[in-house]
Each structure stands twice: as structure tokens, then as C-alpha cells.
Design an enzyme around this catalytic site. Structure first.
Site, PDB file in Angstrom:
ATOM      1  N   GLY A 271       0.851  -1.189   0.000  1.00 15.32           N
ATOM      2  CA  GLY A 271       0.000   0.000   0.000  1.00 15.32           C
ATOM      3  C   GLY A 271       0.885   1.237   0.000  1.00 15.32           C
ATOM      4  O   GLY A 271       1.241   1.757  -1.065  1.00 15.32           O
TER       5      GLY A 271
ATOM      6  N   TRP B  52      -8.369  -3.473  -2.244  1.00 10.75           N
ATOM      7  CA  TRP B  52      -8.821  -2.202  -1.665  1.00 10.75           C
ATOM      8  C   TRP B  52      -9.020  -1.162  -2.761  1.00 10.75           C
ATOM      9  O   TRP B  52      -8.605  -0.012  -2.629  1.00 10.75           O
ATOM     10  CB  TRP B  52      -7.846  -1.694  -0.588  1.00 10.75           C
ATOM     11  CG  TRP B  52      -8.017  -2.439   0.684  1.00 10.75           C
ATOM     12  CD1 TRP B  52      -7.195  -3.408   1.173  1.00 10.75           C
ATOM     13  CD2 TRP B  52      -9.098  -2.298   1.622  1.00 10.75           C
ATOM     14  NE1 TRP B  52      -7.716  -3.886   2.361  1.00 10.75           N
ATOM     15  CE2 TRP B  52      -8.879  -3.225   2.656  1.00 10.75           C
ATOM     16  CE3 TRP B  52     -10.245  -1.488   1.682  1.00 10.75           C
ATOM     17  CZ2 TRP B  52      -9.746  -3.371   3.736  1.00 10.75           C
ATOM     18  CZ3 TRP B  52     -11.110  -1.625   2.757  1.00 10.75           C
ATOM     19  CH2 TRP B  52     -10.850  -2.557   3.777  1.00 10.75           C
ATOM     20  N   ILE B  53      -9.651  -1.588  -3.844  1.00  9.69           N
ATOM     21  CA  ILE B  53      -9.862  -0.688  -4.979  1.00  9.69           C
ATOM     22  C   ILE B  53     -11.305  -0.176  -4.952  1.00  9.69           C
ATOM     23  O   ILE B  53     -12.250  -0.975  -4.994  1.00  9.69           O
ATOM     24  CB  ILE B  53      -9.585  -1.418  -6.319  1.00  9.69           C
ATOM     25  CG1 ILE B  53      -8.164  -2.044  -6.313  1.00  9.69           C
ATOM     26  CG2 ILE B  53      -9.781  -0.473  -7.505  1.00  9.69           C
ATOM     27  CD1 ILE B  53      -7.023  -1.073  -6.038  1.00  9.69           C
TER      28      ILE B  53
ATOM     29  N   ASP C  88      -1.972  13.530  -6.499  1.00 16.28           N
ATOM     30  CA  ASP C  88      -2.111  14.992  -6.295  1.00 16.28           C
ATOM     31  C   ASP C  88      -3.552  15.438  -6.553  1.00 16.28           C
ATOM     32  O   ASP C  88      -4.050  16.361  -5.919  1.00 16.28           O
ATOM     33  CB  ASP C  88      -1.206  15.768  -7.260  1.00 16.28           C
ATOM     34  CG  ASP C  88       0.223  15.865  -6.761  1.00 16.28           C
ATOM     35  OD1 ASP C  88       0.496  15.409  -5.639  1.00 16.28           O
ATOM     36  OD2 ASP C  88       1.067  16.407  -7.510  1.00 16.28           O
TER      37      ASP C  88
ATOM     38  N   ARG D  12     -31.179  18.830  22.827  1.00 15.52           N
ATOM     39  CA  ARG D  12     -31.046  17.974  24.013  1.00 15.52           C
ATOM     40  C   ARG D  12     -30.815  18.823  25.279  1.00 15.52           C
ATOM     41  O   ARG D  12     -29.987  19.728  25.272  1.00 15.52           O
ATOM     42  CB  ARG D  12     -29.847  17.044  23.799  1.00 15.52           C
ATOM     43  CG  ARG D  12     -29.537  16.145  24.950  1.00 15.52           C
ATOM     44  CD  ARG D  12     -30.472  14.981  24.997  1.00 15.52           C
ATOM     45  NE  ARG D  12     -30.093  14.046  26.041  1.00 15.52           N
ATOM     46  CZ  ARG D  12     -30.820  12.980  26.356  1.00 15.52           C
ATOM     47  NH1 ARG D  12     -31.933  12.713  25.694  1.00 15.52           N
ATOM     48  NH2 ARG D  12     -30.419  12.168  27.307  1.00 15.52           N
TER      49      ARG D  12
ATOM     50  N   GLN E 192     -20.060  24.558  28.613  1.00 16.45           N
ATOM     51  CA  GLN E 192     -18.815  25.005  27.963  1.00 16.45           C
ATOM     52  C   GLN E 192     -18.068  23.864  27.269  1.00 16.45           C
ATOM     53  O   GLN E 192     -17.460  24.058  26.215  1.00 16.45           O
ATOM     54  CB  GLN E 192     -17.898  25.671  28.989  1.00 16.45           C
ATOM     55  CG  GLN E 192     -18.357  27.066  29.344  1.00 16.45           C
ATOM     56  CD  GLN E 192     -17.336  27.819  30.159  1.00 16.45           C
ATOM     57  OE1 GLN E 192     -16.373  27.245  30.649  1.00 16.45           O
ATOM     58  NE2 GLN E 192     -17.554  29.106  30.335  1.00 16.45           N
TER      59      GLN E 192
ATOM     60  N   ILE F 223     -21.159  14.349  21.394  1.00 14.44           N
ATOM     61  CA  ILE F 223     -22.236  15.321  21.649  1.00 14.44           C
ATOM     62  C   ILE F 223     -23.589  14.610  21.694  1.00 14.44           C
ATOM     63  O   ILE F 223     -24.466  14.981  22.467  1.00 14.44           O
ATOM     64  CB  ILE F 223     -22.225  16.441  20.568  1.00 14.44           C
ATOM     65  CG1 ILE F 223     -21.001  17.344  20.772  1.00 14.44           C
ATOM     66  CG2 ILE F 223     -23.517  17.263  20.602  1.00 14.44           C
ATOM     67  CD1 ILE F 223     -20.750  18.338  19.642  1.00 14.44           C
TER      68      ILE F 223
ATOM     69  N   GLU G   2      -4.879   7.168   0.013  1.00  8.55           N
ATOM     70  CA  GLU G   2      -4.198   8.295  -0.669  1.00  8.55           C
ATOM     71  C   GLU G   2      -3.125   8.898   0.233  1.00  8.55           C
ATOM     72  O   GLU G   2      -2.991  10.115   0.346  1.00  8.55           O
ATOM     73  CB  GLU G   2      -5.221   9.334  -1.142  1.00  8.55           C
ATOM     74  CG  GLU G   2      -6.290   8.664  -2.009  1.00  8.55           C
ATOM     75  CD  GLU G   2      -6.739   9.476  -3.175  1.00  8.55           C
ATOM     76  OE1 GLU G   2      -6.016  10.410  -3.565  1.00  8.55           O
ATOM     77  OE2 GLU G   2      -7.812   9.161  -3.712  1.00  8.55           O
ATOM     78  N   GLY G   3      -2.349   8.026   0.845  1.00  7.96           N
ATOM     79  CA  GLY G   3      -1.281   8.436   1.763  1.00  7.96           C
ATOM     80  C   GLY G   3      -1.820   8.424   3.183  1.00  7.96           C
ATOM     81  O   GLY G   3      -2.711   9.199   3.511  1.00  7.96           O
TER      82      GLY G   3
HETATM   83  C1  LIG Z   1     -11.882   2.522   1.735  1.00  4.58           C
HETATM   84  C2  LIG Z   1     -10.593   2.408   0.976  1.00  4.58           C
HETATM   85  C3  LIG Z   1     -10.563   2.669  -0.379  1.00  4.58           C
HETATM   86  C4  LIG Z   1      -9.376   2.542  -1.100  1.00  4.58           C
HETATM   87  N1  LIG Z   1      -9.378   2.765  -2.465  1.00  4.58           N
HETATM   88  C5  LIG Z   1      -8.240   2.559  -3.180  1.00  4.58           C
HETATM   89  C6  LIG Z   1      -8.235   2.689  -4.603  1.00  4.58           C
HETATM   90  O1  LIG Z   1      -9.250   3.055  -5.226  1.00  4.58           O
HETATM   91  N2  LIG Z   1      -7.094   2.409  -5.287  1.00  4.58           N
HETATM   92  C7  LIG Z   1      -5.956   2.009  -4.656  1.00  4.58           C
HETATM   93  O2  LIG Z   1      -4.959   1.768  -5.337  1.00  4.58           O
HETATM   94  N3  LIG Z   1      -5.915   1.877  -3.305  1.00  4.58           N
HETATM   95  C8  LIG Z   1      -7.042   2.144  -2.548  1.00  4.58           C
HETATM   96  N4  LIG Z   1      -7.023   1.990  -1.183  1.00  4.58           N
HETATM   97  C9  LIG Z   1      -5.809   1.488  -0.544  1.00  4.58           C
HETATM   98  C10 LIG Z   1      -5.039   2.558   0.208  1.00  4.58           C
HETATM   99  O3  LIG Z   1      -4.473   3.483  -0.670  1.00  4.58           O
HETATM  100  C11 LIG Z   1      -4.001   1.858   1.101  1.00  4.58           C
HETATM  101  O4  LIG Z   1      -4.722   1.166   2.097  1.00  4.58           O
HETATM  102  C12 LIG Z   1      -3.033   2.840   1.707  1.00  4.58           C
HETATM  103  O5  LIG Z   1      -2.119   3.305   0.751  1.00  4.58           O
HETATM  104  C13 LIG Z   1      -2.237   2.236   2.886  1.00  4.58           C
HETATM  105  O6  LIG Z   1      -1.657   1.046   2.516  1.00  4.58           O
HETATM  106  P1  LIG Z   1      -1.851  -0.283   3.426  1.00  4.58           P
HETATM  107  O7  LIG Z   1      -3.281  -0.431   3.746  1.00  4.58           O
HETATM  108  O8  LIG Z   1      -1.160  -1.372   2.711  1.00  4.58           O
HETATM  109  O9  LIG Z   1      -1.101   0.041   4.772  1.00  4.58           O
HETATM  110  P2  LIG Z   1       0.473  -0.123   5.031  1.00  4.58           P
HETATM  111  O10 LIG Z   1       1.231   0.597   3.983  1.00  4.58           O
HETATM  112  O11 LIG Z   1       0.779  -1.553   5.248  1.00  4.58           O
HETATM  113  O12 LIG Z   1       0.635   0.663   6.411  1.00  4.58           O
HETATM  114  C14 LIG Z   1       0.248   0.099   7.665  1.00  4.58           C
HETATM  115  C15 LIG Z   1       0.597   1.097   8.771  1.00  4.58           C
HETATM  116  O13 LIG Z   1       2.021   1.335   8.778  1.00  4.58           O
HETATM  117  C16 LIG Z   1       2.275   2.728   8.614  1.00  4.58           C
HETATM  118  N5  LIG Z   1       3.473   2.908   7.802  1.00  4.58           N
HETATM  119  C17 LIG Z   1       3.768   2.307   6.607  1.00  4.58           C
HETATM  120  N6  LIG Z   1       4.949   2.734   6.155  1.00  4.58           N
HETATM  121  C18 LIG Z   1       5.405   3.642   7.056  1.00  4.58           C
HETATM  122  C19 LIG Z   1       6.567   4.462   7.162  1.00  4.58           C
HETATM  123  N7  LIG Z   1       7.518   4.462   6.196  1.00  4.58           N
HETATM  124  N8  LIG Z   1       6.717   5.254   8.253  1.00  4.58           N
HETATM  125  C20 LIG Z   1       5.751   5.290   9.212  1.00  4.58           C
HETATM  126  N9  LIG Z   1       4.628   4.552   9.173  1.00  4.58           N
HETATM  127  C21 LIG Z   1       4.474   3.746   8.113  1.00  4.58           C
HETATM  128  C22 LIG Z   1       1.047   3.297   7.907  1.00  4.58           C
HETATM  129  O14 LIG Z   1       0.918   4.693   8.109  1.00  4.58           O
HETATM  130  C23 LIG Z   1      -0.053   2.471   8.558  1.00  4.58           C
HETATM  131  O15 LIG Z   1      -0.377   3.057   9.793  1.00  4.58           O
HETATM  132  C24 LIG Z   1      -8.195   2.148  -0.431  1.00  4.58           C
HETATM  133  C25 LIG Z   1      -8.220   1.919   0.956  1.00  4.58           C
HETATM  134  C26 LIG Z   1      -9.395   2.041   1.664  1.00  4.58           C
HETATM  135  C27 LIG Z   1      -9.406   1.799   3.141  1.00  4.58           C
END
Ligand SMILES: Cc1cc2nc3c(=O)[nH]c(=O)nc-3n(C[C@H](O)[C@H](O)[C@H](O)COP(=O)(O)OP(=O)(O)OC[C@H]3O[C@@H](n4cnc5c(N)ncnc54)[C@H](O)[C@@H]3O)c2cc1C
Length: 403
Positions: free
Chosen positions: A131, A156-157, A244, A272, A283, A341, A367-368
Site C-alpha cells: 500500500g 482495496w480498490i 495529487d 437535548r 462550555q 455530543i 491516498e497516503g
Molecule cells: C476505503 C478504501 C478505499 C481505497 N481505495 C483505493 C483505490 O481506489 N485504489 C488504490 O490503489 N488503493 C485504494 N485503497 C488502498 C489505500 O491506498 C491503502 O490502504 C493505503 O495506501 C495504505 O496502505 P496499506 O493499507 O497497505 O497500509 P500499510 O502501507 O501496510 O501501512 C500500515 C501502517 O504502517 C504505517 N506505515 C507504513 N509505512 C510507514 C513508514 N515508512 N513510516 C511510518 N509509518 C508507516 C502506515 O501509516 C499504517 O499506519 C483504499 C483503501 C481504503 C481503506
């Protein structure tokens, strides 16, 4: 810089708001509970011009600017994240990438139908074992005459079981794959109808339940040479370029989600009563509302800046990443407080707060991830990361795009 929206922007905002309030909001609770993606939403989005919103009229689009794309994203996610995801993958990740990197033939064959909404598009980068670590993808494309043979699996597409065509990333250079040199990755346009393509829906997902998320498999899929997007070895750059634009829609969408949390929180706080007064009088409840308000305003300004940079054709990877990171993290805070809330009622799907809470989390991952964006922003500040010009850039907005 002029922060005033044009009449055209306001009209767009109003028409998306009216459509979602009338045709989607009354049904979203049930769609979410039934885990059901409603395909009928797509022609409705097409008839509003949303599926080609910022694509020039010559390629079948509505010819609006990038601020319009942000406004639509914000309004869609105000009602439900699943709606904004459609715009993110179809326009943000796919169509704008075709616009910038596609050949004229690819624009004619793929971009025009996408802009008109007769074909739906998505983006396949993530795989079961990769990912954040894009270089870890395993999908390969091997040349055979005038075709490429693709093998691999994407997961996860978004819209995996819905889209007609996908931008897919694969290694085209074996030695570079071994060395993890990203200049060995290429991008392709893959049609659902190609022999060897199969897809499915992820059934255990617990958020964005009215949206479709799944996987697809490529089993000796033959892709014609003319479907390579960009040049061989430009796939990694194309994948980052697409992000981007996708991140921009995610940032604006998350701003919409914060606004939805604020509005639902305010409504409940005025209704409420505890200890003889509306809870809005306490507050600590005001603090949560105030935080939502400031987060919304800051998130909106950040995506507006990013849209403005896109309009004038300036590189915005840094600003868009910041907008996405800030807005998504803030949306998680807003959704958690929206549940809070509502007290116990927030813990029930009778109110939308729980759906907001489930939906917001995805955008902190895709997306990151939050962590990747944090590292990127630190690296920019430290001078470790500098954006270099790319062979193809997003075209700036020119008013004459319309016919
Ligand atoms: C609802 C949904 C829709 C999506 N749609 C798409 C899509 O249309 N197309 C597509 O291509 N993808 C899609 N994704 C996939 C998404 O882009 C990935 O899940 C995402 O990039 C994270 O990758 P991963 O799940 O493999 O997590 P990992 O990369 O395995 O990361 C796991 C954990 O480790 C942390 N981590 C990883 N590397 C580092 C580092 N170098 N330093 C610090 N922390 C780190 C991460 O922040 C995370 O907390 C989708 C995901 C979801 C949940």
C-alpha cells in the site's frame, strides 16, 4: 488571490446540495445499513455534469475549474463519503490523469466516455502486500509482440466491482523490480471486458458501506500496446501525479464531513437538555463545536489554496498533501466529537454521527496514510524533499475551456 466564489461556483454548490438533499440523503441510512452501492446514483451524477466536472468540453466535460471539483467533493461528502469517493477515483485519480498523460487516442477512447458518464473509471495501485510501499507491488506486464500481458492482483480498490476501466500499475522491467527501482513501473488502461480480468467486493469493510470497494485479478490479461499510459517506466510518476488530484478531492470531501459533523452536533446541542439547559449551554460541549468550526474553516482554506494553485498551473504536491492530511485528521476528531455530543444516541445508527465516525477513518488511510503525510511534510520543511518538474503536468484552468 480572490476567495470569492463565482456565480457559477455557487450555482454548482446549490445544485449538488439540492440533489443530494432530495434524492440521496433520505435513502443513505438504508443504503449504508444494507451495504448497498446504488448504481442509479451514477447517471444522476452524470446528468449534473459531475463525472466530467473539470474536464474541458472538447473531451466531453463540463469545462469548470478545479475549485468546482473541490466544491462538488465537499457537498457530496457532506451527505455521504461514498458519493465523494466516486468523484475521487473517477475524476481525481483517473480522468485528470488521462487528461494530463493520455495520448489523443486514449482521450478519445476513454476520457470522453468517462466525462460523459457512459463509462466509469477507477485506479488500481494497492495490492495485498503493498500500500504505502508502492515499490512493493508484484503485478507484472510482459511484452508479447504489440501487446502487454498483465498478471497480478489489486485490492482495496474503490469501485472495483463497478468501474468499466482502470488505470493499473505494473512492473515492466524485471531487473528494476528486483532492485525496487521505480523507473521499472508502467501504467496501463485496462478494460473490465478484457479476457482474464475478474473482480469482487470486499465484504468485511466496516465504513463507507454505501460505497463499493473490492479487488481485481489480472490473469494473463492482454493489453494492447496503445493502452500504455505515458512511456514505459513512467508509471510511478503517473501514480504520484494521480494522487495529487485524488488527494485534493479527499481534502475537500473531508472538509464537507467536518461541516456535516458540526451541523449535526449543533442541531443536537440545541435540542437535548441536561441539568435544566440545552447541552449547547455547557462550555465543554461548546468547545467541541468550536473545534469543529475552526477545523472546517482551516480545512476549507487549505483545499481552496490547493485548487487555486491547480487553476493557475502551479505544482501543488506539498500544499495538496497538507490539505489532505489536515482535513482527514480533523474529520476524525470532528466525527468522534459528533458522536460524543450525541451521547448514547451517537452510538446508534438512528443518528448519522456513527456513520460519519465509520466513514471518516478510511480517508486517514487511503491516498497516503496520516503517517506518510506527516513524513512528507517534515521532509519538505527539512529540505529533504523537493518536487521536480514532470514531463506532463495538470493543464491550468482556462475559461475558454467551455464551448
Ligand atoms: C476505503 C478504501 C478505499 C481505497 N481505495 C483505493 C483505490 O481506489 N485504489 C488504490 O490503489 N488503493 C485504494 N485503497 C488502498 C489505500 O491506498 C491503502 O490502504 C493505503 O495506501 C495504505 O496502505 P496499506 O493499507 O497497505 O497500509 P500499510 O502501507 O501496510 O501501512 C500500515 C501502517 O504502517 C504505517 N506505515 C507504513 N509505512 C510507514 C513508514 N515508512 N513510516 C511510518 N509509518 C508507516 C502506515 O501509516 C499504517 O499506519 C483504499 C483503501 C481504503 C481503506
Amino acid at each position: 488571490m480572490d476567495l470569492e466564489l463565482t456565480d457559477e461556483h455557487r450555482l454548482l454548490e446549490q445544485s449538488v446540495r439540492e440533489w443530494t438533499a432530495r434524492d440521496v440523503a433520505p435513502r443513505i441510512h438504508d443504503l449504508d445499513r444494507e451495504h448497498r452501492f446504488d448504481r442509479n446514483i451514477l447517471p444522476q451524477m452524470a446528468s449534473l455534469g459531475l463525472l466530467g466536472i473539470c474536464i474541458p468540453a472538447e473531451y466531453g466535460g463540463a469545462g469548470m475549474d478545479y475549485i468546482a471539483l473541490g466544491l462538488a467533493s465537499e457537498e457530496l461528502e457532506y451527505v455521504d463519503t461514498s458519493l465523494r469517493v466516486i468523484l475521487s477515483v473517477h475524476v481525481g485519480l483517473n480522468s485528470l490523469t488521462l487528461l494530463a498523460w493520455g495520448t489523443e487516442d486514449q482521450k478519445q477512447r476513454y476520457l470522453i466516455p468517462q466525462s460523459q458518464g457512459t463509462k466509469i473509471a477507477s485506479y488500481g495501485l494497492t495490492e495485498p502486500a503493498a500500500g504505502s510501499d508502492v515499490r512493493g507491488i508484484q503485478t507484472t506486464a510482459t511484452r508479447k509482440g504489440d501487446r502487454w500481458i498483465l498478471n497480478g492482483e489489486k485490492t482495496w480498490i474503490s469501485l472495483a466491482d463497478v468501474a468499466d476501466q482502470f488505470i493499473v500499475f505494473a512492473w515492466t522491467h524485471e531487473e528494476k523490480k528486483r532492485r525496487r527501482d521505480p523507473s521499472g513501473i508502467s501504467a496501463f488502461v485496462v478494460e473490465r471486458g478484457y479476457h482474464g480480468f475478474s473482480s469482487g467486493t470486499l465484504k468485511e469493510k466496516w465504513g463507507i458501506l454505501a460505497g463499493n470497494t473490492g479487488f481485481f485479478k489480472l490473469d494473463d490479461v492482454e493489453v494492447p500496446e496503445q493502452n500504455m499510459l505515458g512511456r514505459a517506466g513512467e508509471g510511478f510518476k503517473i501514480a504520484m501525479f494521480a494522487l495529487d488530484q485524488g488527494r485534493f478531492t479527499v481534502a475537500a470531501g473531508a472538509a464537507g464531513l467536518i461541516r456535516a459533523c458540526r451541523d449535526a452536533g449543533v442541531k443536537y446541542a440545541l435540542d437535548r437538555k441536561t441539568f435544566g439547559v440545552e447541552i449547547g449551554q455547557h462550555q465543554l460541549v461548546k468547545e467541541m463545536i468550536a473545534q469543529m468550526e475552526s477545523d472546517y474553516q482551516a480545512a476549507r482554506l487549505l483545499w481552496l489554496r490547493s485548487g487555486w494553485l491547480k487553476n493557475i498551473g502551479r505544482r501543488n504536491t506539498r500544499e495538496t498533501g497538507l490539505a489532505k492530511w489536515f482535513a482527514t485528521v480533523a474529520s476524525e476528531r470532528a466525527a468522534a466529537d459528533c458522536v460524543q455530543i450525541h451521547g448514547a444516541n451517537g452510538y446508534s445508527d438512528e443518528y448519522p454521527a456513527g456513520r460519519f465516525y465509520r466513514n471518516c477513518k478510511g480517508a486517514v488511510i487511503y491516498e497516503g496514510t496520516r503517517e506518510i503525510h506527516k513524513l512528507m511534510q517534515a521532509d519538505y520543511a527539512l529540505g529533504y524533499r523537493v518536487d521536480r518538474p514532470s514531463r506532463c503536468e495538470l493543464p491550468p484552468y482556462v475559461a475558454t475551456r467551455k464551448t
